[in-house]
Motif scaffolding. Structure first.
Motif, short mmCIF file in Angstrom:
data_model
loop_
_atom_site.label_atom_id
_atom_site.label_comp_id
_atom_site.label_asym_id
_atom_site.label_seq_id
_atom_site.Cartn_x
_atom_site.Cartn_y
_atom_site.Cartn_z
N LYS A 69 42.15 36.62 36.73
CA LYS A 69 41.59 37.59 35.79
C LYS A 69 40.12 37.29 35.50
O LYS A 69 39.31 38.22 35.42
CB LYS A 69 42.41 37.58 34.50
CG LYS A 69 43.82 38.12 34.68
CD LYS A 69 44.66 38.01 33.42
CE LYS A 69 44.20 38.98 32.36
NZ LYS A 69 45.11 38.99 31.19
N GLY A 72 38.12 38.07 38.62
CA GLY A 72 38.12 39.51 38.86
C GLY A 72 38.40 39.90 40.29
O GLY A 72 38.17 41.05 40.68
N CYS A 73 38.91 38.96 41.09
CA CYS A 73 39.19 39.25 42.49
C CYS A 73 40.26 38.29 42.99
O CYS A 73 40.47 37.21 42.43
CB CYS A 73 37.92 39.13 43.34
SG CYS A 73 37.05 37.56 43.18
N TYR A 141 46.85 44.16 33.24
CA TYR A 141 46.28 44.88 32.10
C TYR A 141 47.30 44.96 30.97
O TYR A 141 48.49 44.73 31.17
CB TYR A 141 45.87 46.30 32.50
CG TYR A 141 44.57 46.37 33.27
CD1 TYR A 141 43.44 46.97 32.72
CD2 TYR A 141 44.46 45.86 34.56
CE1 TYR A 141 42.25 47.05 33.43
CE2 TYR A 141 43.28 45.94 35.27
CZ TYR A 141 42.17 46.53 34.70
OH TYR A 141 41.00 46.60 35.41
N TYR A 211 40.61 43.66 30.67
CA TYR A 211 41.96 44.09 31.04
C TYR A 211 42.66 44.85 29.90
O TYR A 211 43.86 45.03 29.93
CB TYR A 211 42.79 42.87 31.47
CG TYR A 211 42.19 42.20 32.67
CD1 TYR A 211 42.52 42.61 33.96
CD2 TYR A 211 41.24 41.19 32.53
CE1 TYR A 211 41.93 42.03 35.07
CE2 TYR A 211 40.65 40.60 33.64
CZ TYR A 211 40.99 41.03 34.90
OH TYR A 211 40.41 40.45 36.00
N THR A 235 42.86 50.03 38.46
CA THR A 235 42.79 48.71 37.83
C THR A 235 42.04 47.74 38.74
O THR A 235 41.22 46.96 38.28
CB THR A 235 44.20 48.16 37.54
OG1 THR A 235 44.95 48.11 38.76
CG2 THR A 235 44.92 49.01 36.51
N PHE A 236 42.36 47.83 40.02
CA PHE A 236 41.68 47.03 41.04
C PHE A 236 41.40 47.92 42.24
O PHE A 236 42.26 48.71 42.64
CB PHE A 236 42.55 45.85 41.50
CG PHE A 236 42.62 44.69 40.54
CD1 PHE A 236 41.87 43.54 40.75
CD2 PHE A 236 43.43 44.76 39.42
CE1 PHE A 236 41.94 42.49 39.86
CE2 PHE A 236 43.51 43.71 38.53
CZ PHE A 236 42.76 42.56 38.74
N VAL A 258 33.91 38.49 36.17
CA VAL A 258 33.86 39.86 35.64
C VAL A 258 33.46 39.90 34.17
O VAL A 258 32.81 40.86 33.73
CB VAL A 258 35.21 40.57 35.88
CG1 VAL A 258 36.33 39.98 35.05
CG2 VAL A 258 35.08 42.07 35.63
N TRP A 340 39.74 43.70 43.93
CA TRP A 340 38.71 43.33 42.97
C TRP A 340 38.73 44.28 41.79
O TRP A 340 38.99 45.47 41.92
CB TRP A 340 37.33 43.28 43.62
CG TRP A 340 36.85 44.55 44.24
CD1 TRP A 340 35.96 45.45 43.71
CD2 TRP A 340 37.18 45.07 45.56
NE1 TRP A 340 35.73 46.48 44.59
CE2 TRP A 340 36.46 46.28 45.72
CE3 TRP A 340 38.02 44.62 46.60
CZ2 TRP A 340 36.56 47.04 46.88
CZ3 TRP A 340 38.11 45.38 47.74
CH2 TRP A 340 37.39 46.58 47.87
N HIS A 341 38.48 43.71 40.59
CA HIS A 341 38.49 44.47 39.35
C HIS A 341 37.54 45.65 39.44
O HIS A 341 36.47 45.58 40.07
CB HIS A 341 38.09 43.54 38.20
CG HIS A 341 38.25 44.12 36.84
ND1 HIS A 341 37.33 45.01 36.30
CD2 HIS A 341 39.20 43.94 35.89
CE1 HIS A 341 37.73 45.36 35.09
NE2 HIS A 341 38.85 44.72 34.80
N CYS A 342 37.91 46.75 38.76
CA CYS A 342 37.13 47.98 38.85
C CYS A 342 35.70 47.83 38.34
O CYS A 342 34.85 48.67 38.64
CB CYS A 342 37.83 49.10 38.10
SG CYS A 342 38.21 48.73 36.36
#
Length: 427
Positions: A69, A72-73, A141, A211, A235-236, A258, A340-342
């Motif tokens: 988290k 972020g990836c 999330y 998240y 989300t990713f 992130v 990877w996180h948005c």
């Protein structure tokens, strides 16, 4: 940038008590933390990017989940069987060779294809392991306040039709420098989207939770309807490797923090370099000042009657030290997935110095939300008709290519059908 964005900055500043003092303190703290984090990223190199096996997702410790988290990836290994992925890659190769007119770039040697409904792509999106991985990522999330958010189900994934690339060795690729998807100026201009970053804008940046789903699900990431600007919430973002690829082979790169990148990107428009530096080092916080007198949002650019970005670089966002910190994903094999996180800053390597294709299908993680469900309904109709999905620039109908384009009958399994918006009746 339009002069009205000065008013936008003033509006934001007026929305938070003691805005100047609080964000100035936050800015100085973020710069200090970025300095330390950047050095850590450089030292750790590719080891900074978490890697897990698909079969171990349910067994990860809280510490391992927390690392994913924060970074972020994540690389998820062995999501799809090697043989099945090899069949998909072979079918895509055959399809583009049989249809040389399909849209893609570079025009003289197409490698990135504006295709969405080939059979291989549809089968991959509906694969049970791909959807299980998506659900696991969606469930990273959470929602602090469950009131007023009916229609949200993190355990039920949806699919977002995107494209694929088959990148050839030796071809320089300049089209994907460091950037963030999922909304441009909307991060500040759309009031709901802005609320996702309220802790940063109030000066309490450490409390920012990338998240927290509550405001994400209704945020408008495409105020201007610009082609290629996703209106769905992912989300990713992600891709499925269709074969081996790794560093220096045209793979993806991340700024793997992130929380810090969000804090810095959101605060950056409210600060500028002082006309007369206090110290010789421009990165020094003493050389920066609170400034909302100009309409510019660094890294945001006008495009197609809308805006693109953020596209940070060493000039617009020097404290990210992108030339040093953008980290290539470790080597992956066919069937592995990278997510990877948005909000994460990412890019594609300019050079591909490998010996084979660097081929991936773009498949993000998408949760069930009211806004997403509405998009998937529209997307389903484009699938049935064999035309371009709603978010993308219209090209020639894929249905015209005939063999190799999927139909709804090619989606096997209830979960896959639901993910594409087809209603399933159980006898």
């Amino acid at each position: 940038m339009p002069p009205r964005f000065v008013d936008l900055k003033r509006e934001i500043a007026a929305s938070y008590p003691d805005f100047e003092a609080r964000v100035t303190r936050a800015w100085n703290e973020v710069l200090q933390q970025l300095d330390a984090a950047s050095k850590e990223i450089v030292v750790e190199g590719q080891n900074v990017i978490p890697q897990v096996k698909f079969d171990d997702l349910a067994k990860l410790s809280p510490e391992e989940v927390e690392k994913i988290k924060r970074r972020g990836c994540v690389v998820i290994k062995d999501v799809v069987d090697d043989a099945e992925v090899a069949e998909w890659k072979a079918s895509l190769d055959a399809f583009v060779q049989a249809n040389p007119s399909v849209p893609g770039f570079p025009a003289t040697d197409k490698q990135f294809f504006h295709l969405y409904w080939t059979k291989a792509q549809v089968l991959a999106r509906a694969h049970p392991n791909v959807l299980k991985a998506s659900s696991w990522l969606n469930e990273l999330y959470h929602v602090k306040n469950t009131s007023g958010i009916e229609g949200v189900d993190l355990s039920t994934p949806l699919t977002y039709a995107d494209r694929f690339r088959i990148r050839h060795p030796g071809v320089a690729w300049e089209v994907h420098p460091p950037h963030v998807d999922g909304g441009s100026i909307e991060r500040w201009e759309d009031e709901t989207f802005r609320t996702c970053f309220a802790d940063i804008l109030s000066g309490d940046w450490r409390k920012h939770d990338p998240y927290d789903l509550e405001n994400r699900i209704n945020a408008k990431s495409s105020l201007y309807g610009r082609p290629g600007q996703a209106s769905i919430f992912r989300t990713f973002q992600g891709w499925l490797a269709l074969g081996p690829t790794g560093p220096h082979q045209g793979t993806i790169r991340f700024f793997p923090d992130v929380l810090l990148s969000n804090a810095y990107l959101i605060l950056r428009p409210f600060f500028s370099l002082k006309p007369t530096p206090v110290t010789e080092n421009n990165l020094d916080a003493q050389n920066w000042q609170f400034d909302i007198s100009k309409p510019d949002f660094p890294g945001i650019y006008g495009r197609d009657s809308g805006f693109t970005g953020p596209r940070p670089n060493d000039g617009s966002h020097p404290h990210l030290r992108l030339n040093e910190t953008m980290t290539s994903v470790p080597e992956v094999n066919g069937g592995d997935m990278v997510f990877w996180h948005c909000d994460l800053v990412h890019s594609v390597e300019t050079e591909h110095n490998g010996s084979g294709d660097s081929a991936v299908m773009y498949i993000p993680a998408v949760p069930t939300t009211p806004q997403n469900s509405e998009y998937v309904k529209r997307q389903r109709e484009t699938f049935v008709k064999g035309v371009t999905p709603p978010d993308f620039e219209k090209t020639s109908p894929e249905s015209e290519y005939g063999a190799g384009i999927a139909t709804p009958d090619d989606i096997v399994g209830i979960v896959g059908k639901k993910a594409m918006g087809f209603q399933i009746s159980v006898a």
